[in-house]
Design an enzyme around this catalytic site. Structure first.
Site, short mmCIF file in Angstrom:
data_model
loop_
_atom_site.label_atom_id
_atom_site.label_comp_id
_atom_site.label_asym_id
_atom_site.label_seq_id
_atom_site.Cartn_x
_atom_site.Cartn_y
_atom_site.Cartn_z
CG HIS A 45 -1.86 1.22 1.19
ND1 HIS A 45 -3.10 1.18 0.58
CD2 HIS A 45 -1.70 2.48 1.65
CE1 HIS A 45 -3.67 2.38 0.68
NE2 HIS A 45 -2.83 3.18 1.34
CG HIS A 96 -3.38 0.71 -3.27
ND1 HIS A 96 -3.32 -0.32 -2.34
CD2 HIS A 96 -2.46 0.39 -4.21
CE1 HIS A 96 -2.39 -1.21 -2.69
NE2 HIS A 96 -1.85 -0.80 -3.83
CG HIS A 98 -4.81 3.52 -9.26
ND1 HIS A 98 -5.09 4.08 -8.04
CD2 HIS A 98 -5.58 4.18 -10.17
CE1 HIS A 98 -6.00 5.03 -8.19
NE2 HIS A 98 -6.31 5.12 -9.48
CG HIS A 100 -5.98 4.87 -14.87
ND1 HIS A 100 -7.29 4.47 -14.72
CD2 HIS A 100 -5.70 5.67 -13.81
CE1 HIS A 100 -7.79 5.02 -13.62
NE2 HIS A 100 -6.85 5.75 -13.05
P1 5GP Z 1 -8.78 6.94 -10.09
O1 5GP Z 1 -10.05 7.70 -10.37
O2 5GP Z 1 -8.53 6.83 -8.59
O3 5GP Z 1 -7.58 7.39 -10.84
O4 5GP Z 1 -9.06 5.48 -10.62
C1 5GP Z 1 -9.73 4.50 -9.90
C2 5GP Z 1 -10.18 3.48 -10.91
O5 5GP Z 1 -10.50 2.30 -10.20
C3 5GP Z 1 -11.41 3.88 -11.70
O6 5GP Z 1 -11.11 3.86 -13.10
C4 5GP Z 1 -12.46 2.84 -11.31
O7 5GP Z 1 -13.27 2.46 -12.39
C5 5GP Z 1 -11.61 1.69 -10.81
N1 5GP Z 1 -12.22 0.87 -9.77
C6 5GP Z 1 -12.81 1.31 -8.63
N2 5GP Z 1 -13.23 0.27 -7.89
C7 5GP Z 1 -12.89 -0.85 -8.57
C8 5GP Z 1 -13.06 -2.24 -8.30
O8 5GP Z 1 -13.61 -2.68 -7.28
N3 5GP Z 1 -12.59 -3.11 -9.24
C9 5GP Z 1 -11.98 -2.68 -10.38
N4 5GP Z 1 -11.55 -3.62 -11.23
N5 5GP Z 1 -11.80 -1.38 -10.67
C10 5GP Z 1 -12.25 -0.48 -9.78
ZN ZN Z 2 -4.13 -0.27 -0.42
#
Ligand code: 5GP
Ligand code: ZN
Length: 112
Positions: A45, A96, A98, A100
């Site tokens: 994390h 956390h 990540h 894309h």
């Molecule tokens: P952020 O908006 O934080 O950059 O991206 C978070 C991403 O996580 C979003 O694109 C959202 O669709 C994805 N996401 C959120 N919850 C889940 C989940 O439980 N499973 C999966 N596979 N993707 C998730």
């Molecule tokens: Zn985490």
């Protein structure tokens, strides 16, 4: 800690994983924004890109090795985009870190 991506990393919550090793996991985004939309995360994390340090940055370098491998394995010959949202105003919804990995369509720049 109640972190959804920690739970995906340890298998508590299901996800369609496309790559996994000791330190990194990659899985399909639940709400894909492109024909291919993968999230690549460290199993450890780290809350955001603002929390990357000399101590934990090795896994971030490894994430980019994994991204390069996935781009070849999944034949992203036309190109791909890597996105990291850091903090609320950038649209980070999961705290956390990540990355894309998006591919399969044309992307505009600057990103909206
Ligand atoms: P952020 O908006 O934080 O950059 O991206 C978070 C991403 O996580 C979003 O694109 C959202 O669709 C994805 N996401 C959120 N919850 C889940 C989940 O439980 N499973 C999966 N596979 N993707 C998730
Ligand atoms: Zn985490």
């Amino acid at each position: 800690m109640d972190c959804i991506f920690c739970k995906i990393a340890n298998g508590e919550i299901p996800a369609t994983k496309v790559y996994e090793d000791e330190t990194v996991v990659a899985f399909n985004d639940l709400e894909p924004q492109a024909p291919t939309h993968i999230l690549v995360i460290p199993k450890e994390h780290i809350s955001s890109a603002a929390e990357v340090t000399e101590e934990n940055s090795k896994v971030i370098a490894h994430i980019f090795e994994v991204i390069a491998k996935l781009s070849k394995d999944l034949k992203m010959d036309e190109g791909f985009r890597v996105v990291n949202n850091c903090g609320d105003s950038a649209g980070q919804t999961v705290k956390h870190i990540h990355f894309h990995l998006l591919s399969g369509r044309k992307f505009t720049w600057p990103a909206g």
